[in-house]
Design an enzyme around this catalytic site. Structure first.
Site, PDB file in Angstrom:
ATOM      1  N   THR A 153       4.838   3.835   3.024  1.00  0.00           N
ATOM      2  CA  THR A 153       4.613   2.442   2.159  1.00  0.00           C
ATOM      3  C   THR A 153       4.441   1.479   3.122  1.00  0.00           C
ATOM      4  OG1 THR A 153       5.445   3.298  -0.110  1.00  0.00           O
ATOM      5  CG2 THR A 153       5.013   0.966   0.152  1.00  0.00           C
ATOM      6  N   VAL A 154       3.229   0.807   3.182  1.00  0.00           N
ATOM      7  CA  VAL A 154       3.087  -0.202   4.132  1.00  0.00           C
ATOM      8  C   VAL A 154       2.870  -1.434   3.402  1.00  0.00           C
ATOM      9  CG1 VAL A 154       1.812  -1.284   6.086  1.00  0.00           C
ATOM     10  CG2 VAL A 154       1.727   1.294   5.785  1.00  0.00           C
ATOM     11  N   ASP A 162       0.934  -1.162  -0.046  1.00  0.00           N
ATOM     12  CA  ASP A 162       0.107  -0.133   0.053  1.00  0.00           C
ATOM     13  C   ASP A 162       0.917   1.149  -0.031  1.00  0.00           C
ATOM     14  OD1 ASP A 162      -1.740   1.936   0.579  1.00  0.00           O
ATOM     15  OD2 ASP A 162      -1.880   1.620   2.853  1.00  0.00           O
ATOM     16  N   GLY A 203      -9.119   7.850  -4.813  1.00  0.00           N
ATOM     17  CA  GLY A 203      -7.983   7.098  -4.788  1.00  0.00           C
ATOM     18  C   GLY A 203      -8.084   5.729  -4.517  1.00  0.00           C
ATOM     19  N   ALA A 204      -6.942   4.955  -4.999  1.00  0.00           N
ATOM     20  CA  ALA A 204      -7.320   3.450  -5.132  1.00  0.00           C
ATOM     21  C   ALA A 204      -7.329   2.767  -3.627  1.00  0.00           C
ATOM     22  CB  ALA A 204      -5.938   2.705  -5.704  1.00  0.00           C
ATOM     23  N   ASP A 205      -6.443   3.478  -2.653  1.00  0.00           N
ATOM     24  CA  ASP A 205      -6.497   3.109  -1.334  1.00  0.00           C
ATOM     25  C   ASP A 205      -7.993   3.236  -0.567  1.00  0.00           C
ATOM     26  OD1 ASP A 205      -6.260   5.763  -1.518  1.00  0.00           O
ATOM     27  OD2 ASP A 205      -5.336   5.917   0.298  1.00  0.00           O
ATOM     28  N   ARG A 206      -8.717   4.049  -0.807  1.00  0.00           N
ATOM     29  CA  ARG A 206      -9.950   4.740  -0.253  1.00  0.00           C
ATOM     30  C   ARG A 206     -11.156   3.369  -0.578  1.00  0.00           C
ATOM     31  NH1 ARG A 206     -11.355  10.670  -1.418  1.00  0.00           N
ATOM     32  NH2 ARG A 206     -12.887  10.283   0.211  1.00  0.00           N
ATOM     33  N   ASN A 241       1.256   8.561   0.126  1.00  0.00           N
ATOM     34  CA  ASN A 241       1.880   9.726  -0.229  1.00  0.00           C
ATOM     35  C   ASN A 241       2.997   9.985   0.908  1.00  0.00           C
ATOM     36  OD1 ASN A 241       0.343  11.353  -2.254  1.00  0.00           O
ATOM     37  ND2 ASN A 241      -1.119  11.209  -0.645  1.00  0.00           N
ATOM     38  N   THR A 242       3.064   9.703   2.080  1.00  0.00           N
ATOM     39  CA  THR A 242       4.376   9.668   2.981  1.00  0.00           C
ATOM     40  C   THR A 242       4.858   8.295   3.295  1.00  0.00           C
ATOM     41  OG1 THR A 242       3.111  11.484   4.147  1.00  0.00           O
ATOM     42  CG2 THR A 242       4.924  10.595   5.425  1.00  0.00           C
TER      43      THR A 242
END
Length: 265
Positions: free
Chosen positions: A12-13, A6, A112-115, A9-10
């Site tokens: 990466t997990v 994932d 956003g894909a993460d959302r 912007n700040t």
């Protein structure tokens, strides 16, 4: 095992799944200047320390799922999967990927894909209606209907952005550690700033979620509120509306999307 990535912007997990269980996770800084080769070296260093994986890059990895809010990093990760994991099925979340969650917004491709991935996991774990509060670079609030549809959300400046802004714009202020102060009424400048951040954001979360819940359901109490993101623990104890805390919600969503797409590849 499945490797999930994932890219925010700040930070990466990365998460490593053995079936439905997450057995390892890492958090690194997101650097849009890193090349595919540099990312491959970084992945090898992290995963080489895990006892269930071999020392060679790719050993023990059966699948990869990636979502990214930084296009340049997504491009390089695509190259990583091609060059270093060529025989491993990889799902990169982008238009055309099956998620199982309809996106009912004016411009679905702008979400956003993460959302979307968070919404996928929320529907699977808790059903709808639900609100996901993600404490990242921005604090995002995402609404899922009772039928499991993504219907929109709210975007606010994140905790770290606010701390940085105070330090830059305040002539007598400085960047501080984000931590819970001794009391709401600060006895010094640092504690006063910490109080403003922690309790200010808790109040923001309560206010926004309550308004969203009234629009989302006839009975707002039917709405499940899920918190995720690296800075969620700062607010959890002070917010009155959060029902569940799931730090790996996005990684879980990536696992689900991978499973829904890999059979089609």
């Amino acid at each position: 095992m499945l490797l999930t990535i994932d890219v925010g912007n700040t930070h990466t997990v990365l998460g490593l799944f053995d079936g439905e269980d997450i057995v390892e996770h890492w958090r690194i800084s997101t650097d849009p200047r890193r090349t595919a080769d540099e990312l491959a070296v970084l992945l090898q260093g992290l995963m080489g320390m895990h006892p269930l994986l071999g020392e060679e890059l790719g050993d023990g990895i059966d699948g990869i799922a990636i979502c990214a809010t930084v296009p340049s990093v997504l491009h390089e990760l695509r190259e990583v999967t091609r060059r270093y994991y060529g025989d491993v099925p990889a799902v990169l979340v982008e238009p055309g990927v099956k998620t199982g969650v309809p996106i009912l917004t004016d411009h679905p491709k702008e979400v956003g894909a993460d959302r979307i991935i968070n919404a996928v996991a929320a529907v699977e774990l808790y059903g709808g209606p639900a609100i996901v509060v993600d404490f990242g670079t921005a604090t995002t609030f995402d609404a899922v209907s009772a039928r499991g549809e993504y219907i929109g959300g709210v975007i606010a400046p994140g905790i770290e952005i606010s701390v940085d802004a105070l330090g830059v714009k305040g002539a007598q202020l400085r960047k501080i550690e984000v931590a819970r102060p001794r009391s709401v009424i600060g006895k010094n400048t640092v504690e006063a700033m910490q109080s403003g951040i922690v309790y200010g954001f808790a109040g923001q979360v309560d206010g926004v979620v309550n308004r969203m819940a009234r629009e989302l359901a006839d009975d707002p109490d039917d709405v499940t509120v899920i918190a995720t993101g690296g800075l969620a623990p700062m607010v959890l104890g002070e917010s009155s509306v959060i029902d569940e805390h799931e730090p790996w919600l996005t990684l879980m969503g990536l696992r689900l999307v991978y499973e829904r797409n890999v059979s089609r590849m």
